[in-house]
Design a protein around this motif. Structure first.
Motif, short mmCIF file in Angstrom:
data_model
loop_
_atom_site.label_atom_id
_atom_site.label_comp_id
_atom_site.label_asym_id
_atom_site.label_seq_id
_atom_site.Cartn_x
_atom_site.Cartn_y
_atom_site.Cartn_z
N LYS A 104 1.08 -1.39 0.13
CA LYS A 104 0.16 -0.17 0.23
C LYS A 104 1.10 1.39 -0.19
CE LYS A 104 -2.13 1.37 3.36
NZ LYS A 104 -2.91 1.58 5.03
N TYR A 105 1.41 1.07 1.30
CA TYR A 105 2.59 2.22 0.91
C TYR A 105 3.86 2.75 -0.51
CZ TYR A 105 1.24 3.96 5.41
OH TYR A 105 0.37 4.64 6.63
N LEU A 106 3.81 1.28 -1.12
CA LEU A 106 5.19 1.22 -2.12
C LEU A 106 3.65 2.47 -3.26
CD1 LEU A 106 6.91 -1.35 -1.95
CD2 LEU A 106 7.53 0.59 -1.81
N ALA A 107 2.36 1.64 -3.43
CA ALA A 107 1.94 1.63 -4.67
C ALA A 107 1.24 3.43 -3.86
CB ALA A 107 0.20 0.98 -3.89
N PHE A 108 1.35 4.43 -2.94
CA PHE A 108 1.43 5.90 -2.89
C PHE A 108 2.43 6.89 -3.04
CE2 PHE A 108 -1.10 5.26 0.83
CZ PHE A 108 -2.39 4.58 0.74
N ILE A 109 3.42 5.72 -3.10
CA ILE A 109 4.66 6.50 -3.75
C ILE A 109 4.95 6.33 -4.79
CG2 ILE A 109 7.06 6.54 -3.14
CD1 ILE A 109 7.20 4.68 -0.73
N LEU A 110 4.68 5.40 -5.66
CA LEU A 110 5.16 5.07 -6.95
C LEU A 110 3.40 6.15 -7.68
CD1 LEU A 110 5.47 1.63 -7.15
CD2 LEU A 110 6.84 2.89 -7.48
N CYS A 111 2.61 5.57 -7.54
CA CYS A 111 1.42 6.67 -7.64
C CYS A 111 1.89 8.75 -7.75
CB CYS A 111 -0.32 7.22 -7.33
SG CYS A 111 -0.84 5.52 -6.93
N ALA A 112 2.22 8.40 -6.48
CA ALA A 112 2.86 10.35 -6.71
C ALA A 112 3.74 10.88 -7.39
CB ALA A 112 2.74 10.10 -4.54
N ASP A 113 4.25 9.60 -7.44
CA ASP A 113 5.59 10.25 -8.32
C ASP A 113 5.62 9.63 -9.62
OD1 ASP A 113 8.59 10.41 -8.85
OD2 ASP A 113 9.07 8.60 -8.44
N ASN A 114 4.39 9.71 -10.13
CA ASN A 114 3.91 9.64 -11.18
C ASN A 114 4.07 8.04 -12.64
OD1 ASN A 114 2.16 10.12 -13.17
ND2 ASN A 114 3.31 11.74 -14.66
N ARG A 115 4.77 7.12 -11.41
CA ARG A 115 5.02 5.98 -12.10
C ARG A 115 3.45 4.62 -11.41
NH1 ARG A 115 9.96 4.12 -8.39
NH2 ARG A 115 9.33 6.14 -7.15
N GLN A 116 2.24 4.85 -12.98
CA GLN A 116 1.33 4.27 -12.52
C GLN A 116 1.26 3.33 -12.85
OE1 GLN A 116 -1.51 6.40 -11.95
NE2 GLN A 116 -0.04 7.84 -11.65
#
Length: 159
Positions: A104-116
């Protein structure tokens, strides 16, 4: 807040015998603004060095330690290092609940970094562990990762 992270890292072993409430109190203590000259209205002493072991012994495995530090770094805004710790946690033996939390936290980081694509993959991993996994209301409403998670949940429900 770099000083908070340093304190966490230094005291992680010492805090292993603390209850969840004591850990939350310590976290609050580190992040509350200091009012010089005035004591806080409802001051509670925070003494992590004298925490007694909880009813169940709270000893952190290397995977749990990496997850804990990764979440703290995320909350501290150090997303690059948080990502490293979270990935380290996933490479170790941790419970399914901890594994979901790391994804979950990795998904948050990746979405925020535009790595969809990577963000979607992390949410898929969490849902593969527990198909009933849900985000908190505030998390699901987030404009960056909320729509991604909702679309994956809708796809999973449509199967």
């Amino acid at each position: 807040m770099r000083s908070g992270r340093a304190i966490y890292v230094l005291f992680i072993g010492m805090l292993a015998g603390c209850s969840t409430q004591q850990l939350q109190d310590f976290h609050t203590f580190l992040h509350e603004p200091v009012a010089f000259g005035k004591p806080a209205a409802a001051e509670r002493p925070i003494e992590p060095a004298v925490c007694k072991p909880a009813a169940t012994v709270l000893t952190l495995t290397p995977g749990q330690r990496a997850l804990t530090i990764g979440v703290w770094m995320y909350e501290d805004g150090d997303y690059a290092r948080s990502e490293t710790y979270l990935m380290n946690a996933l490479s170790q033996e941790i419970s399914d609940a901890d594994r979901i939390k790391a994804h979950k936290y990795l998904a948050f980081i990746l979405c925020a970094d535009n790595r969809q694509i990577a963000c979607r993959a992390e949410f898929r991993e969490a849902l593969a562990i527990n198909p009933k996994f849900e985000l908190d209301v505030s998390e699901e409403g987030h404009p960056l990762w909320g729509p991604v998670f909702r679309s994956l949940r809708a796809t999973a429900a449509g199967r």
